[in-house]
Write an enzyme that holds these catalytic residues in place. Structure first.
Site, PDB file in Angstrom:
ATOM      1  N   PHE A   8     -30.644  26.541 -15.476  1.00 44.58           N
ATOM      2  CA  PHE A   8     -31.844  26.825 -14.694  1.00 44.58           C
ATOM      3  C   PHE A   8     -32.556  25.504 -14.443  1.00 44.58           C
ATOM      4  O   PHE A   8     -33.111  24.903 -15.366  1.00 44.58           O
ATOM      5  CB  PHE A   8     -32.727  27.792 -15.495  1.00 44.58           C
ATOM      6  CG  PHE A   8     -33.999  28.220 -14.814  1.00 44.58           C
ATOM      7  CD1 PHE A   8     -34.007  29.286 -13.929  1.00 44.58           C
ATOM      8  CD2 PHE A   8     -35.199  27.571 -15.088  1.00 44.58           C
ATOM      9  CE1 PHE A   8     -35.186  29.694 -13.327  1.00 44.58           C
ATOM     10  CE2 PHE A   8     -36.382  27.969 -14.489  1.00 44.58           C
ATOM     11  CZ  PHE A   8     -36.373  29.044 -13.601  1.00 44.58           C
TER      12      PHE A   8
ATOM     13  N   GLY B 202     -41.843  19.713 -53.636  1.00 46.32           N
ATOM     14  CA  GLY B 202     -40.762  18.764 -53.393  1.00 46.32           C
ATOM     15  C   GLY B 202     -39.489  19.433 -52.928  1.00 46.32           C
ATOM     16  O   GLY B 202     -38.749  18.894 -52.108  1.00 46.32           O
TER      17      GLY B 202
ATOM     18  N   GLU C 155     -41.028  25.306 -20.699  1.00 48.94           N
ATOM     19  CA  GLU C 155     -41.565  26.434 -19.924  1.00 48.94           C
ATOM     20  C   GLU C 155     -43.084  26.321 -19.767  1.00 48.94           C
ATOM     21  O   GLU C 155     -43.783  27.319 -19.618  1.00 48.94           O
ATOM     22  CB  GLU C 155     -41.203  27.781 -20.576  1.00 48.94           C
ATOM     23  CG  GLU C 155     -39.714  28.066 -20.654  1.00 48.94           C
ATOM     24  CD  GLU C 155     -39.070  28.299 -19.302  1.00 48.94           C
ATOM     25  OE1 GLU C 155     -39.796  28.588 -18.336  1.00 48.94           O
ATOM     26  OE2 GLU C 155     -37.836  28.184 -19.217  1.00 48.94           O
TER      27      GLU C 155
ATOM     28  N   GLY D 251     -43.349  19.099 -13.965  1.00 46.05           N
ATOM     29  CA  GLY D 251     -42.945  20.218 -14.802  1.00 46.05           C
ATOM     30  C   GLY D 251     -43.854  21.397 -14.566  1.00 46.05           C
ATOM     31  O   GLY D 251     -43.529  22.330 -13.843  1.00 46.05           O
ATOM     32  N   SER D 252     -45.058  21.331 -15.154  1.00 41.90           N
ATOM     33  CA  SER D 252     -46.006  22.439 -15.014  1.00 41.90           C
ATOM     34  C   SER D 252     -46.460  22.632 -13.567  1.00 41.90           C
ATOM     35  O   SER D 252     -46.667  23.753 -13.122  1.00 41.90           O
ATOM     36  CB  SER D 252     -47.228  22.197 -15.909  1.00 41.90           C
ATOM     37  OG  SER D 252     -46.844  22.104 -17.267  1.00 41.90           O
TER      38      SER D 252
ATOM     39  N   GLN E 158     -51.322  32.398 -52.151  1.00 42.23           N
ATOM     40  CA  GLN E 158     -51.483  33.582 -51.305  1.00 42.23           C
ATOM     41  C   GLN E 158     -52.307  33.249 -50.064  1.00 42.23           C
ATOM     42  O   GLN E 158     -51.976  33.658 -48.954  1.00 42.23           O
ATOM     43  CB  GLN E 158     -52.160  34.698 -52.112  1.00 42.23           C
ATOM     44  CG  GLN E 158     -51.325  35.218 -53.266  1.00 42.23           C
ATOM     45  CD  GLN E 158     -52.100  36.188 -54.141  1.00 42.23           C
ATOM     46  OE1 GLN E 158     -53.269  36.471 -53.890  1.00 42.23           O
ATOM     47  NE2 GLN E 158     -51.450  36.680 -55.196  1.00 42.23           N
TER      48      GLN E 158
ATOM     49  N   GLY F  30     -31.286  22.609 -19.855  1.00 42.41           N
ATOM     50  CA  GLY F  30     -30.359  23.056 -20.890  1.00 42.41           C
ATOM     51  C   GLY F  30     -29.034  23.493 -20.302  1.00 42.41           C
ATOM     52  O   GLY F  30     -28.989  24.209 -19.304  1.00 42.41           O
TER      53      GLY F  30
END
Length: 681
Positions: free
Chosen positions: A162, A434, A457, A170-171, A359, A204
């Protein structure tokens, strides 16, 4: 939005047949104290068909030497890419999904891509770009005359990519500089790259293996008139020799920070002639004589339709980012449940997962994973609805609005998911101490492989402007035309009550009343309305001061529109997950843990906007801020009663410390495989 209920009615026998008990191991202590049946949860979330598909994929990888991983071994890039291509070809032989299955349940495509990504994102991207992005773009943007390209793709006679992005663009897709000049004397388009900055870049599959590309170029008809950006199928290489076609310079762009099994490439075109029929003509066509025809009267509508495939990539990146979160959290939480450090006495050490700080660091990301996973799946199905409308040539107002809404949701959803995965993977790496720095733990690979999700994208920060513009247009239309604010997916419908929502205040006085996601959801509605009001006022001030529209919008981004877009998408994710977890089809035994995850995601996300909540007056006094933090801690740690009698719960959870907070998908290994092909066991 009602959930798509899966697997609610399975009895224990059928559950055990599909999901055998796990072998004994160091996680048994935690698994025995789960507050719910993990098999029931997995069947509800995925359903039998999806679980069977996943098992087929991972079993095939486990038994095929071609997919064997060798921990610690780093292959040279050329060898890695060769191996990745061979693996991709083997996927066609396995044919995990046929066309009939895809049509019956499109979500299986989504699942296949994510399963491949759990194994290796380079493989998933290579397969996805060819089989889905290349082929589906032809299907959605072309017509009957292009079906032979799809058939050859599925038979692996050709291999696709594509090609939209260029070195200098790009954008800003409207400014793409590759040209396609129509020649009526030969009935061909002549594809040209004016200079190196107009070369297609980062594509790609183009580096080594693509034979064909969907190429975006400015279409010129005789007389030199530009008809705007259109897509064309262009042969790049000879399928038999993989040598470049005449007039095409193509190559690999080199080593990247991750996903080096995928051959990203570049190409330049010099007077490359392609047949007139290779124009993907759903949005516009050219007659043999050179006359341009389109069914779209509005140029902006046609441009939007021609780039509809971009939403496909962005929606899939949301899912890819969620998979990276699943992988990282599975590693970090399982490690935290087995790694012991310090304790109440010198001769007793406890798992680090027992510590509040551990947590606090990990469990909110787990909640985000569940919420974003549901959002990614439902948005994918919304996209399927849009694509079906395109195939049926639906020109209705609803179809157009659906496209705009999905574009807005995908443009903000990709930044939210990819940034959450980026931050979550780093937190998981650090939470493993580690040991997390060892390459064999894969956390570094997960982080690096996720990084491009923040950029390709569409750069995340640029994409958010698409969403804020959508919201500003909603409120502008409301003020100017007195029209109702509503959309096909109902993501903006609450803005109709804009003024009433802005008059609300946070009135909760006890942490106990914060245990449901309806509380942060109400705060998010206010937050979206407040930031939308501030953005709208700022935009008008800029315009009144003499700024043109471009400058005015540009000057609103950093402090207003950027935050507005993020808050809006966080609200949408929470809204969908809240409705899902509170729906009557959600099994009663699963509702407590799922609803707690919904509340935790809501408060954790909301806590990053405390300054604005105080600034706008929704919060007042120090108690509100303290309550949010206490609610997050409580939701991270407070246990739930356990199920008894089935080996998955029982009295154990009422002993020990706070085990009920960790959903069993992670500790039961039922959802996310490790990198080794046999680890789904």
């Amino acid at each position: 939005m009602a959930p798509n209920s899966n697997g609610n009615d399975y009895n224990q026998t059928s559950q055990d047949a599909l999901l055998p008990d796990l072998p004994k191991g160091p996680l048994c202590m935690y698994r025995a104290k789960s507050s719910f049946n993990w098999k029931e949860l997995l069947l509800f979330l995925d359903g039998e068909d999806m679980i069977i598909l996943k098992k087929r994929i991972f079993s095939a990888f486990e038994n095929d030497p071609l997919f064997a991983h060798h921990p610690g071994e780093e292959l040279p890039i050329e060898k890695y890419r060769e191996l990745n291509f061979l693996r991709c070809r083997r996927l066609f032989e396995y044919n995990f999904l046929n066309l009939q299955e895809m049509m019956k349940n499109p979500l299986k495509i989504f699942m296949l891509i994510n399963c491949l990504g759990m194994y290796d994102w380079s493989l998933s991207a290579k397969y996805f770009l060819n089989s889905y992005v290349f082929a589906s773009t032809i299907l959605n943007s072309g017509s009957q005359r292009h079906i032979h390209f799809i058939q050859k793709t599925l038979n692996m006679e050709i291999f696709g990519c594509f090609a939209l992005t260029e070195v200098s663009h790009g954008s800003n897709t409207k400014a793409i500089r590759t040209t396609a000049q129509y020649d009526p004397t030969t009935q061909e388009f002549i594809i040209n790259s004016p200079d190196f900055e107009a070369s297609k870049f980062w594509i790609g599959n183009m580096g080594k293996s693509a034979t064909h590309a969907v190429v975006y170029a400015q279409l010129y008809t005789p007389g030199g008139q530009c008809r705007g950006l259109h897509s064309f199928v262009v042969q790049i290489r000879d399928p038999k020799t993989l040598l470049p076609m005449p007039g095409i310079m193509v190559g690999d762009i080199g080593k990247k920070l991750g996903q080096n099994g995928l051959d990203n490439g570049f190409t330049m075109f010099h007077n490359v002639r392609i047949p007139r029929e290779n124009l993907l003509n759903r949005t516009g066509d050219v007659t043999p004589e050179g006359v341009y025809n389109t069914s779209f009267k509005d140029v902006r509508q046609r441009f939007g339709a021609s780039l509809g495939s971009l939403s496909t990539g962005r929606v899939c990146i949301i899912g890819m980012s969620v998979v990276n979160l699943k992988l990282a959290l599975s590693i970090a939480i399982r490690f935290s449940a087995t790694r012991r450090q310090f304790g109440p006495s010198d001769d007793e050490e406890i798992p680090v997962l027992e510590y509040q700080m551990q947590q606090w660091r990990l469990i909110p990301y787990l909640a985000a994973t569940y919420a974003l996973d549901h959002f990614s799946k439902t948005l994918f199905m919304d996209l399927v609805e849009l694509q079906r409308g395109l195939l049926q040539d639906d020109k209705s107002i609803r179809q157009a609005e659906l496209g705009r809404e999905i574009h807005a949701l995908a443009s903000a959803g990709k930044p939210l998911a990819s940034w959450t995965a980026q931050q979550g993977a780093q937190e998981c790496r650090e939470a493993c101490g580690g040991h997390g720095y060892l390459a064999m733990n894969r956390l570094g690979d997960i982080r690096n492989d996720n990084d491009p999700n923040c950029t390709y994208e569409g750069d995340n920060n640029v994409l958010l402007q698409q969403t804020s513009n959508y919201l500003l247009n909603c409120i502008t239309d409301r003020h100017q035309d007195k029209t109702r604010i509503e959309s096909p997916l109902e993501s903006v419908n609450f803005l109709e009550d804009f003024k009433d929502i802005l008059g609300q205040k946070f009135k909760i006085s006890r942490v106990e009343d914060c245990m449901d996601s309806s509380v942060p959801l109400a705060a998010y509605k206010w937050l979206v309305c407040y930031l939308l009001q501030e953005s709208y006022q700022k935009l008008n001030q800029e315009r009144k001061s003499g700024s043109d529209d471009f400058e005015a919008r540009n000057n609103c981004q950093a402090y207003y529109c950027h935050s507005l877009a993020l808050v809006f998408i966080e609200h949408t994710v929470l809204q969908r997950y809240h409705e899902y977890t509170h729906h009557s089809s959600t099994p009663a035994p699963l509702q407590p843990v799922l609803q707690r995850l919904s509340a935790l995601y809501g408060f954790w996300s909301l806590s990053r906007h405390m300054a604005v909540l105080y600034q706008g007056g929704y919060f007042s006094g120090e108690q509100a801020g303290k309550m949010i933090k206490d609610a997050i801690l409580d939701l991270c740690a407070k246990p739930r009663p356990c199920r008894g009698g089935d080996g998955q719960g029982g009295h154990g959870a009422r002993q020990g410390r706070r085990h009920g907070a960790v959903p069993g998908h992670v500790l039961h290994n039922g959802h996310v495989p490790n990198r080794r092909a046999d680890s789904h066991q």
